[in-house]
Design a protein around this motif. Sequence first.
Motif, PDB file in Angstrom:
ATOM      1  N   VAL A 117       0.859  -1.191   0.000  1.00 60.08           N
ATOM      2  CA  VAL A 117       0.000   0.000   0.000  1.00 60.08           C
ATOM      3  C   VAL A 117       0.893   1.239   0.000  1.00 60.08           C
ATOM      4  O   VAL A 117       1.700   1.420   0.909  1.00 60.08           O
ATOM      5  N   PRO A 118       0.784   2.100  -1.004  1.00 67.73           N
ATOM      6  CA  PRO A 118       1.665   3.270  -1.065  1.00 67.73           C
ATOM      7  C   PRO A 118       1.490   4.173   0.154  1.00 67.73           C
ATOM      8  O   PRO A 118       0.385   4.366   0.657  1.00 67.73           O
ATOM      9  N   GLY A 119       2.606   4.715   0.629  1.00 67.84           N
ATOM     10  CA  GLY A 119       2.572   5.619   1.762  1.00 67.84           C
ATOM     11  C   GLY A 119       3.848   6.426   1.832  1.00 67.84           C
ATOM     12  O   GLY A 119       4.852   6.087   1.200  1.00 67.84           O
ATOM     13  N   LEU A 392      -6.379  -4.168   8.483  1.00 68.09           N
ATOM     14  CA  LEU A 392      -6.313  -3.722   9.871  1.00 68.09           C
ATOM     15  C   LEU A 392      -5.499  -2.439  10.010  1.00 68.09           C
ATOM     16  O   LEU A 392      -5.742  -1.645  10.918  1.00 68.09           O
ATOM     17  N   VAL A 393      -4.535  -2.232   9.130  1.00 71.48           N
ATOM     18  CA  VAL A 393      -3.710  -1.034   9.184  1.00 71.48           C
ATOM     19  C   VAL A 393      -4.401   0.143   8.492  1.00 71.48           C
ATOM     20  O   VAL A 393      -4.425   1.264   9.013  1.00 71.48           O
ATOM     21  N   TYR A 394      -4.993  -0.092   7.318  1.00 70.06           N
ATOM     22  CA  TYR A 394      -5.474   0.999   6.474  1.00 70.06           C
ATOM     23  C   TYR A 394      -6.987   1.015   6.246  1.00 70.06           C
ATOM     24  O   TYR A 394      -7.489   1.931   5.596  1.00 70.06           O
ATOM     25  N   GLY A 395      -7.707   0.012   6.732  1.00 70.87           N
ATOM     26  CA  GLY A 395      -9.085  -0.169   6.298  1.00 70.87           C
ATOM     27  C   GLY A 395     -10.161   0.503   7.110  1.00 70.87           C
ATOM     28  O   GLY A 395     -11.350   0.268   6.852  1.00 70.87           O
ATOM     29  N   GLY A 417     -12.910  -2.083   6.366  1.00 68.24           N
ATOM     30  CA  GLY A 417     -13.129  -2.722   5.083  1.00 68.24           C
ATOM     31  C   GLY A 417     -12.193  -3.901   4.878  1.00 68.24           C
ATOM     32  O   GLY A 417     -11.060  -3.905   5.370  1.00 68.24           O
ATOM     33  N   ALA A 418     -12.665  -4.910   4.157  1.00 71.21           N
ATOM     34  CA  ALA A 418     -11.837  -6.095   3.909  1.00 71.21           C
ATOM     35  C   ALA A 418     -10.690  -5.803   2.955  1.00 71.21           C
ATOM     36  O   ALA A 418      -9.693  -6.531   2.937  1.00 71.21           O
ATOM     37  N   THR A 419     -10.823  -4.758   2.151  1.00 73.30           N
ATOM     38  CA  THR A 419      -9.760  -4.339   1.246  1.00 73.30           C
ATOM     39  C   THR A 419      -9.472  -2.862   1.473  1.00 73.30           C
ATOM     40  O   THR A 419     -10.302  -2.125   2.018  1.00 73.30           O
ATOM     41  N   VAL A 420      -8.283  -2.452   1.051  1.00 68.41           N
ATOM     42  CA  VAL A 420      -7.875  -1.063   1.226  1.00 68.41           C
ATOM     43  C   VAL A 420      -8.459  -0.215   0.106  1.00 68.41           C
ATOM     44  O   VAL A 420      -8.265  -0.516  -1.066  1.00 68.41           O
ATOM     45  N   ASP A 421      -9.194   0.836   0.464  1.00 64.01           N
ATOM     46  CA  ASP A 421      -9.807   1.709  -0.530  1.00 64.01           C
ATOM     47  C   ASP A 421      -8.734   2.555  -1.202  1.00 64.01           C
ATOM     48  O   ASP A 421      -7.935   3.212  -0.538  1.00 64.01           O
ATOM     49  N   ARG A 422      -8.718   2.543  -2.540  1.00 56.38           N
ATOM     50  CA  ARG A 422      -7.724   3.311  -3.301  1.00 56.38           C
ATOM     51  C   ARG A 422      -8.369   4.469  -4.058  1.00 56.38           C
ATOM     52  O   ARG A 422      -7.697   5.117  -4.846  1.00 56.38           O
ATOM     53  N   THR A 423      -9.663   4.714  -3.837  1.00 57.74           N
ATOM     54  CA  THR A 423     -10.375   5.709  -4.635  1.00 57.74           C
ATOM     55  C   THR A 423     -10.802   6.940  -3.844  1.00 57.74           C
ATOM     56  O   THR A 423     -11.502   7.800  -4.378  1.00 57.74           O
ATOM     57  N   GLY A 424     -10.400   7.037  -2.586  1.00 55.14           N
ATOM     58  CA  GLY A 424     -10.756   8.219  -1.808  1.00 55.14           C
ATOM     59  C   GLY A 424     -12.215   8.287  -1.441  1.00 55.14           C
ATOM     60  O   GLY A 424     -12.800   9.376  -1.371  1.00 55.14           O
ATOM     61  N   THR A 425     -12.838   7.139  -1.180  1.00 54.09           N
ATOM     62  CA  THR A 425     -14.222   7.128  -0.715  1.00 54.09           C
ATOM     63  C   THR A 425     -14.327   7.908   0.593  1.00 54.09           C
ATOM     64  O   THR A 425     -13.509   7.708   1.495  1.00 54.09           O
ATOM     65  N   MET A 430      -7.115   9.012   2.893  1.00 54.43           N
ATOM     66  CA  MET A 430      -6.738   9.586   1.611  1.00 54.43           C
ATOM     67  C   MET A 430      -5.584   8.777   1.026  1.00 54.43           C
ATOM     68  O   MET A 430      -4.548   8.622   1.671  1.00 54.43           O
ATOM     69  N   PRO A 431      -5.737   8.219  -0.181  1.00 57.29           N
ATOM     70  CA  PRO A 431      -4.618   7.483  -0.778  1.00 57.29           C
ATOM     71  C   PRO A 431      -3.389   8.377  -0.935  1.00 57.29           C
ATOM     72  O   PRO A 431      -3.497   9.569  -1.230  1.00 57.29           O
ATOM     73  N   HIS A 432      -2.233   7.771  -0.729  1.00 59.43           N
ATOM     74  CA  HIS A 432      -0.983   8.511  -0.839  1.00 59.43           C
ATOM     75  C   HIS A 432      -0.649   8.827  -2.289  1.00 59.43           C
ATOM     76  O   HIS A 432      -0.820   7.991  -3.183  1.00 59.43           O
ATOM     77  N   LEU A 433      -0.185  10.042  -2.528  1.00 61.04           N
ATOM     78  CA  LEU A 433       0.358  10.474  -3.813  1.00 61.04           C
ATOM     79  C   LEU A 433       1.621  11.279  -3.530  1.00 61.04           C
ATOM     80  O   LEU A 433       1.698  11.974  -2.507  1.00 61.04           O
ATOM     81  N   TRP A 434       2.588  11.194  -4.416  1.00 64.68           N
ATOM     82  CA  TRP A 434       3.730  12.109  -4.304  1.00 64.68           C
ATOM     83  C   TRP A 434       3.424  13.329  -5.151  1.00 64.68           C
ATOM     84  O   TRP A 434       3.355  13.263  -6.370  1.00 64.68           O
TER      85      TRP A 434
END
Length: 544
Positions: A117-119, A392-395, A417-425, A430-434
Amino acid sequence: MAEEHAQVLVVGGGPSGLATALFLARQGIDVLLVERDTGCSAWPRATHVTRRTMELLRPAGVEDALREVGMRVVGDLPGVDSPVDRRVLPACVLEAPTLRGIAGAEVLDSGAEELAVPGPTSAYWCGQDLLEPILAAHATHAGARIRFGTRLVHYTAHEDGVSAVIRDAAGEHPVRARYLVGADGSRSTVRPLAGIGRTGHGLLAHRASILFDADLDRIVRGRRFFVCMLTETPREAAIMELNGRHRWAVAVAVDAASGESAADLTPDRCRDFLRVAIGADVDIRLRTVFPWQVWHRVADRLRSGPVFLAGDAAHIHAPAGGYGSNVGMQDAHNLAWKLAWVLRGWAGEDLLDTYSAERLPVGAAMADQTTLLAGVGGAALAGTPKLPPAALVYGARYASAAVLGGRPVHGKDDAIGATVDRTGTPGTRMPHLWLRLDGRAVSPHDLCPHRMLLVTDAPAWCAAADRAGATFGVPVCGVRVDPGTPGWAELTGSRAGLALLVRPDGVVAWRGATAGDPGTTLARLLRRVLALDSAAHREIAVTR
């Protein structure tokens, strides 16, 4: 004696309380923390500081200090006989008969999913004995008053705050505060005084940790790991490396049902057990044996008027995975930014109700998940799906008045959530971006503290953010993203003109676009997210 004053009184000096004091002081809030013990923890409990927690701690300036004393968590390293870099630790969980059999160990979890997961930062392996002094020093430097050897005697809540009495070596002293945060652990003084009950499955297991020094280099031959579960020992056991060369800990089961206690683990019995667990006769220097228990308890609510609960005072559960202190420090950040904004007049009082609405379901869900991970839930949690570490870390998913347009959360079953959201719901991280800002690469998570962010590829939205900050008198920052920024198209579905309103905790409050004036839309969003209509704020349109 004259009454002492503080905007926030924090009770408890563990990771949750110290983090609360740090986050508040960094925002200019006058905070007083009292801790009954005479100093920070002497034992390396709660060793895992997750990447999500580090996203919150990093802007508070503690990452360099953690890097000095802790080990940076990385992916799996080469196998046995490889060069050892003591500054890093792979995030893998192993299973082997004994430590000597580590060459053929089964990998139960490589950590690859979580690390993928990007961070903007790394996780760190850093026990409480090293982490707490860092938090305390940085909080003090930011202006917090921290008093060890001082306990809360009692308090009385009023409409406009609390009147408390604290006791130290010199006697009892009155304190007046606008808000009180109970971060005073599983045996909280604050929680029962606030009239807040608890539910849960109670005491589930007895354990003990054996801390020892031993040169095990010839045994592990360069193999590094988070923890190794041992399958051919007289009792259930897991071994882990602590910060510092040749420092180790073994967690063992204690058979309380048969009348055993940690006191029965005499030095001779410990050494005998450790030699079996290691699989070799090595020199062992015992440091200590400390008992602990696996509980499952969650507070009924996290707020009672001007009083709030955080950390173990709010939820206690199995230490499996090291998630407990992380949940507490994330409680601290969620609460601290809201308290600070209300105290500074940037938000209405109703914003504080969203703390319990957001963090209580997450705490309850983590209590279930760590109990499952520890393997002690039994029939009580039958049918509860076990979530992967990345979740558990990001969900975490929030549903409250401070989140607009997110998914509904119906209690703890929907809180992670069972999966990490990558769309900014809305309601998710907030998903990481550089991003490129002033010629340097920054993450939205580095920009979030102390402000609301409006992340967008549309100049009109950025201009609206600047006007909104000036009009409402709150810190709002527009961040324009180059549409070609890696990850932006995935986040937005390649939709141009999209904007994400991101809170100071890095959580998306709103995601969308508008066919009308961005300024009018943003004014409406800020009033709702920050509960501005519940305070004496002027109703002025952003666009004039």
